[in-house]
Design a protein around this motif. Structure first.
Motif, PDB file in Angstrom:
ATOM      1  N   ASP A   1      42.612 -18.432  54.504  1.00 29.00           N
ATOM      2  CA  ASP A   1      42.592 -16.946  55.215  1.00 29.00           C
ATOM      3  C   ASP A   1      43.065 -15.913  54.298  1.00 29.00           C
ATOM      4  O   ASP A   1      42.062 -14.848  54.114  1.00 29.00           O
ATOM      5  CB  ASP A   1      43.423 -17.060  56.669  1.00 29.00           C
ATOM      6  CG  ASP A   1      42.978 -15.727  57.214  1.00 29.00           C
ATOM      7  OD1 ASP A   1      41.758 -15.475  57.170  1.00 29.00           O
ATOM      8  OD2 ASP A   1      43.947 -15.193  57.869  1.00 29.00           O
ATOM      9  N   PRO A   2      44.155 -15.895  53.438  1.00 27.03           N
ATOM     10  CA  PRO A   2      44.636 -14.788  52.703  1.00 27.03           C
ATOM     11  C   PRO A   2      43.801 -14.569  51.481  1.00 27.03           C
ATOM     12  O   PRO A   2      43.479 -13.535  51.027  1.00 27.03           O
ATOM     13  CB  PRO A   2      46.005 -15.270  52.043  1.00 27.03           C
ATOM     14  CG  PRO A   2      46.392 -16.108  53.264  1.00 27.03           C
ATOM     15  CD  PRO A   2      45.342 -16.957  53.637  1.00 27.03           C
TER      16      PRO A   2
ATOM     17  N   THR B   1      40.445 -15.206  51.399  1.00 27.78           N
ATOM     18  CA  THR B   1      39.036 -14.463  51.928  1.00 27.78           C
ATOM     19  C   THR B   1      39.331 -13.209  52.315  1.00 27.78           C
ATOM     20  O   THR B   1      38.305 -12.304  52.456  1.00 27.78           O
ATOM     21  CB  THR B   1      38.377 -15.202  52.741  1.00 27.78           C
ATOM     22  OG1 THR B   1      39.367 -15.414  54.083  1.00 27.78           O
ATOM     23  CG2 THR B   1      38.029 -16.636  52.466  1.00 27.78           C
ATOM     24  N   LYS B   2      40.401 -12.724  52.628  1.00 29.91           N
ATOM     25  CA  LYS B   2      40.660 -11.109  52.994  1.00 29.91           C
ATOM     26  C   LYS B   2      40.846 -10.482  51.924  1.00 29.91           C
ATOM     27  O   LYS B   2      40.794  -9.413  51.357  1.00 29.91           O
ATOM     28  CB  LYS B   2      41.793 -11.192  54.039  1.00 29.91           C
ATOM     29  CG  LYS B   2      41.133 -11.760  55.416  1.00 29.91           C
ATOM     30  CD  LYS B   2      42.451 -11.534  56.249  1.00 29.91           C
ATOM     31  CE  LYS B   2      42.144 -12.075  57.686  1.00 29.91           C
ATOM     32  NZ  LYS B   2      43.043 -12.082  58.731  1.00 29.91           N
TER      33      LYS B   2
ATOM     34  N   ASP C   1      35.033  -6.943  63.124  1.00 24.87           N
ATOM     35  CA  ASP C   1      35.245  -8.311  63.062  1.00 24.87           C
ATOM     36  C   ASP C   1      33.769  -9.079  63.507  1.00 24.87           C
ATOM     37  O   ASP C   1      33.216  -8.706  64.255  1.00 24.87           O
ATOM     38  CB  ASP C   1      36.170  -8.501  64.334  1.00 24.87           C
ATOM     39  CG  ASP C   1      37.387  -8.453  64.424  1.00 24.87           C
ATOM     40  OD1 ASP C   1      37.852  -8.468  63.214  1.00 24.87           O
ATOM     41  OD2 ASP C   1      38.160  -8.112  65.284  1.00 24.87           O
TER      42      ASP C   1
END
Length: 51
Positions: free
Chosen positions: A47-48, A50-51, A2
């Motif tokens: 978010d999805p 960038t992951k 993180d």
């Protein structure tokens, strides 16, 4: 692992500036815009990706 958002933004800004040499105002606009977008209602949509 993180990584804090502020640290990732600083690293991206420094690397982008050294590699591409854009104007500093453009780097600031992109970094501030990314930070504000991350805290907006659009964050769950991004978010999805960038992951």
């Amino acid at each position: 692992m993180d990584v804090p958002l502020w640290l990732a933004l600083i690293v991206v800004g420094v690397l982008g500036y050294k590699l591409i040499r854009p104007p500093l105002w453009l780097v600031a606009v992109i970094l501030i815009g990314g930070y504000l977008l991350a805290n907006s209602f659009l964050a769950p949509l991004i978010d999805p990706i960038t992951k």
